[in-house]
Design a protein around this motif. Sequence first.
Motif, PDB file in Angstrom:
ATOM      1  N   HIS A 184       1.086  -1.200   0.022  1.00 55.62           N
ATOM      2  CA  HIS A 184       0.018  -0.047   0.059  1.00 55.62           C
ATOM      3  C   HIS A 184       0.858   1.272  -0.042  1.00 55.62           C
ATOM      4  CE1 HIS A 184       0.572   1.029   4.301  1.00 55.62           C
ATOM      5  NE2 HIS A 184       0.443  -0.066   4.467  1.00 55.62           N
ATOM      6  N   PHE A 185       2.188   1.234   0.420  1.00 56.34           N
ATOM      7  CA  PHE A 185       2.990   2.459   0.509  1.00 56.34           C
ATOM      8  C   PHE A 185       3.194   2.688  -0.903  1.00 56.34           C
ATOM      9  CE2 PHE A 185       7.366   3.654  -0.494  1.00 56.34           C
ATOM     10  CZ  PHE A 185       7.394   4.916   0.545  1.00 56.34           C
ATOM     11  N   PHE A 186       3.532   1.794  -2.056  1.00 58.13           N
ATOM     12  CA  PHE A 186       3.628   2.106  -3.312  1.00 58.13           C
ATOM     13  C   PHE A 186       2.237   2.602  -3.931  1.00 58.13           C
ATOM     14  CE2 PHE A 186       6.606  -1.442  -2.171  1.00 58.13           C
ATOM     15  CZ  PHE A 186       7.723  -0.511  -2.303  1.00 58.13           C
ATOM     16  N   ASP A 187       1.345   2.039  -3.614  1.00 54.32           N
ATOM     17  CA  ASP A 187       0.046   2.449  -4.209  1.00 54.32           C
ATOM     18  C   ASP A 187      -0.232   3.987  -3.807  1.00 54.32           C
ATOM     19  OD1 ASP A 187      -0.398   0.098  -5.494  1.00 54.32           O
ATOM     20  OD2 ASP A 187      -1.814  -0.764  -3.664  1.00 54.32           O
ATOM     21  N   ASP A 188      -0.004   4.180  -2.544  1.00 48.54           N
ATOM     22  CA  ASP A 188      -0.084   5.351  -2.028  1.00 48.54           C
ATOM     23  C   ASP A 188       0.282   6.694  -2.760  1.00 48.54           C
ATOM     24  OD1 ASP A 188      -0.639   7.800  -0.241  1.00 48.54           O
ATOM     25  OD2 ASP A 188       0.905   7.368   1.150  1.00 48.54           O
ATOM     26  N   PHE A 189       2.009   6.334  -3.137  1.00 46.82           N
ATOM     27  CA  PHE A 189       2.519   7.399  -4.051  1.00 46.82           C
ATOM     28  C   PHE A 189       1.941   7.353  -5.459  1.00 46.82           C
ATOM     29  CE2 PHE A 189       5.047   7.453  -0.236  1.00 46.82           C
ATOM     30  CZ  PHE A 189       5.710   8.724  -0.058  1.00 46.82           C
ATOM     31  N   LYS A 190       1.695   5.945  -6.046  1.00 42.06           N
ATOM     32  CA  LYS A 190       1.405   5.963  -7.318  1.00 42.06           C
ATOM     33  C   LYS A 190       0.060   6.649  -7.506  1.00 42.06           C
ATOM     34  CE  LYS A 190      -0.042   2.677 -10.896  1.00 42.06           C
ATOM     35  NZ  LYS A 190      -0.256   1.130 -11.031  1.00 42.06           N
ATOM     36  N   ASN A 191      -0.763   6.832  -6.572  1.00 47.27           N
ATOM     37  CA  ASN A 191      -2.165   7.364  -6.685  1.00 47.27           C
ATOM     38  C   ASN A 191      -1.977   9.085  -6.367  1.00 47.27           C
ATOM     39  OD1 ASN A 191      -3.492   5.022  -7.401  1.00 47.27           O
ATOM     40  ND2 ASN A 191      -3.828   4.643  -5.481  1.00 47.27           N
ATOM     41  N   ASN A 192      -1.217   9.267  -5.421  1.00 44.57           N
ATOM     42  CA  ASN A 192      -1.166  10.764  -5.077  1.00 44.57           C
ATOM     43  C   ASN A 192       0.277  11.419  -5.302  1.00 44.57           C
ATOM     44  OD1 ASN A 192      -3.763  10.395  -3.954  1.00 44.57           O
ATOM     45  ND2 ASN A 192      -2.758   8.994  -2.157  1.00 44.57           N
ATOM     46  N   GLN A 193       1.112  10.923  -5.577  1.00 43.05           N
ATOM     47  CA  GLN A 193       2.525  11.491  -5.957  1.00 43.05           C
ATOM     48  C   GLN A 193       2.998  10.814  -7.178  1.00 43.05           C
ATOM     49  OE1 GLN A 193       4.121  14.240  -4.364  1.00 43.05           O
ATOM     50  NE2 GLN A 193       2.334  14.663  -3.042  1.00 43.05           N
ATOM     51  N   PRO A 194       2.520  10.951  -8.389  1.00 44.14           N
ATOM     52  CA  PRO A 194       2.956  10.192  -9.312  1.00 44.14           C
ATOM     53  C   PRO A 194       4.555  10.452  -9.739  1.00 44.14           C
ATOM     54  CG  PRO A 194       1.479  11.942 -10.181  1.00 44.14           C
ATOM     55  CD  PRO A 194       1.353  11.723  -8.708  1.00 44.14           C
ATOM     56  N   PHE A 195       5.087  11.754  -9.611  1.00 46.73           N
ATOM     57  CA  PHE A 195       6.490  12.074  -9.925  1.00 46.73           C
ATOM     58  C   PHE A 195       7.202  11.454  -9.004  1.00 46.73           C
ATOM     59  CE2 PHE A 195       4.076  16.004 -11.432  1.00 46.73           C
ATOM     60  CZ  PHE A 195       4.396  15.879 -12.863  1.00 46.73           C
ATOM     61  N   LEU A 196       6.752  11.386  -7.624  1.00 46.28           N
ATOM     62  CA  LEU A 196       8.007  10.568  -6.831  1.00 46.28           C
ATOM     63  C   LEU A 196       7.665   9.050  -7.011  1.00 46.28           C
ATOM     64  CD1 LEU A 196       7.158  12.607  -3.393  1.00 46.28           C
ATOM     65  CD2 LEU A 196       9.095  12.491  -4.823  1.00 46.28           C
ATOM     66  N   TYR A 197       6.523   8.680  -7.540  1.00 50.65           N
ATOM     67  CA  TYR A 197       6.313   7.243  -7.787  1.00 50.65           C
ATOM     68  C   TYR A 197       7.316   6.727  -8.846  1.00 50.65           C
ATOM     69  CZ  TYR A 197       4.336   2.894  -9.022  1.00 50.65           C
ATOM     70  OH  TYR A 197       4.009   1.516  -9.514  1.00 50.65           O
ATOM     71  N   GLU A 198       7.487   7.742  -9.931  1.00 47.88           N
ATOM     72  CA  GLU A 198       8.338   7.452 -10.937  1.00 47.88           C
ATOM     73  C   GLU A 198       9.807   7.150 -10.243  1.00 47.88           C
ATOM     74  OE1 GLU A 198       7.844   6.936 -14.325  1.00 47.88           O
ATOM     75  OE2 GLU A 198       5.739   6.795 -13.597  1.00 47.88           O
ATOM     76  N   GLU A 199      10.115   8.129  -9.283  1.00 46.40           N
ATOM     77  CA  GLU A 199      11.482   7.620  -8.795  1.00 46.40           C
ATOM     78  C   GLU A 199      11.529   6.307  -8.113  1.00 46.40           C
ATOM     79  OE1 GLU A 199      13.208  10.884  -6.262  1.00 46.40           O
ATOM     80  OE2 GLU A 199      11.915  12.291  -7.536  1.00 46.40           O
ATOM     81  N   ILE A 200      10.478   5.910  -7.395  1.00 49.55           N
ATOM     82  CA  ILE A 200      10.566   4.650  -6.909  1.00 49.55           C
ATOM     83  C   ILE A 200      10.551   3.528  -7.895  1.00 49.55           C
ATOM     84  CG2 ILE A 200       8.782   2.989  -6.006  1.00 49.55           C
ATOM     85  CD1 ILE A 200       7.427   5.308  -4.083  1.00 49.55           C
ATOM     86  N   VAL A 201       9.826   3.976  -9.127  1.00 43.33           N
ATOM     87  CA  VAL A 201       9.946   2.701 -10.171  1.00 43.33           C
ATOM     88  C   VAL A 201      11.481   2.651 -10.841  1.00 43.33           C
ATOM     89  CG1 VAL A 201       9.307   2.080 -12.488  1.00 43.33           C
ATOM     90  CG2 VAL A 201       7.721   2.858 -10.898  1.00 43.33           C
ATOM     91  N   ASP A 202      12.026   3.757 -10.867  1.00 40.96           N
ATOM     92  CA  ASP A 202      13.451   3.786 -11.182  1.00 40.96           C
ATOM     93  C   ASP A 202      14.333   3.207 -10.495  1.00 40.96           C
ATOM     94  OD1 ASP A 202      12.812   5.291 -13.472  1.00 40.96           O
ATOM     95  OD2 ASP A 202      13.362   7.302 -12.835  1.00 40.96           O
ATOM     96  N   ALA A 203      14.052   3.398  -8.945  1.00 38.59           N
ATOM     97  CA  ALA A 203      15.219   2.518  -7.979  1.00 38.59           C
ATOM     98  C   ALA A 203      14.862   1.019  -8.151  1.00 38.59           C
ATOM     99  CB  ALA A 203      14.863   3.236  -6.561  1.00 38.59           C
ATOM    100  N   GLN A 204      13.295   0.606  -8.320  1.00 40.35           N
ATOM    101  CA  GLN A 204      13.360  -0.693  -8.414  1.00 40.35           C
ATOM    102  C   GLN A 204      13.696  -1.450  -9.485  1.00 40.35           C
ATOM    103  OE1 GLN A 204       8.848  -0.217  -8.131  1.00 40.35           O
ATOM    104  NE2 GLN A 204       8.904  -1.280  -6.021  1.00 40.35           N
ATOM    105  N   HIS A 205      13.808  -0.611 -10.663  1.00 44.42           N
ATOM    106  CA  HIS A 205      14.305  -1.069 -11.980  1.00 44.42           C
ATOM    107  C   HIS A 205      15.897  -1.278 -11.616  1.00 44.42           C
ATOM    108  CE1 HIS A 205      15.071  -2.006 -16.258  1.00 44.42           C
ATOM    109  NE2 HIS A 205      15.784  -1.079 -16.187  1.00 44.42           N
ATOM    110  N   PHE A 206      16.466  -0.344 -10.946  1.00 48.89           N
ATOM    111  CA  PHE A 206      17.947  -0.384 -10.876  1.00 48.89           C
ATOM    112  C   PHE A 206      18.256  -1.785  -9.875  1.00 48.89           C
ATOM    113  CE2 PHE A 206      21.614  -0.038  -7.661  1.00 48.89           C
ATOM    114  CZ  PHE A 206      22.368   0.091  -8.609  1.00 48.89           C
TER     115      PHE A 206
END
Length: 218
Positions: free
Chosen positions: A102-124
Amino acid sequence: MIDNQREETRRAMIYRLIHQARKESLTNMRAEDMAKCMDVSKVTMYKYFSSKDDILASVISNFKDYLRNEDIFSFHEDDSVIVRYQKTFEQSLMINFYFPEHFFDDFKNNQPFLYEEIVDAQHFRFTQLEELYRMGLENGIFHPVNAAIFVLDDQVILRRILDPSFLIRHNLLLQNALMDYYNMQKRKLLKEEYLHSLDDSPVKESIGFFVTKNSRYL
């Protein structure tokens, strides 16, 4: 020195807040509640952070730093691929504890720019794990595994093990369940001849420390 102390204080405050992210949405949390989680006054909180957005960005910055942990992925020559795998297992445990789905869903739904940073780190992290599994295979230590499915194992199973209701339903102790999962994963990954000489003490110690430190949050 002063700048270093300030940064350490900021990290400590963010660390306390991240514990709360296990239970509720950070993006919807009021500033007053954030300060309470950090165990400081609102005035003190704003001495270290300029705004709520600054706090949320700092949470994601800490998440990114952990996923890009150089101690895990720098591939020192004196670290075997087995030691590196054990470090990534410990990292997976921490990620799935401190950052539930739910942490990731929270940022995906409410902070999309920060969520993109999450996705980049996960990909790394995923590309680093792919490289680790490839090295282990080429050195004749690992069985061939599908990296995406192996990582998915951690996301699904570790999160279930960390759910107190799951442990109660199956009459399990957290420390034993985590060790059982680690033993299951290493048998899938390592070839037989390397299992016999494997030193599991670092993982046992890490799991024991984790359970002792975080039992009150479970």
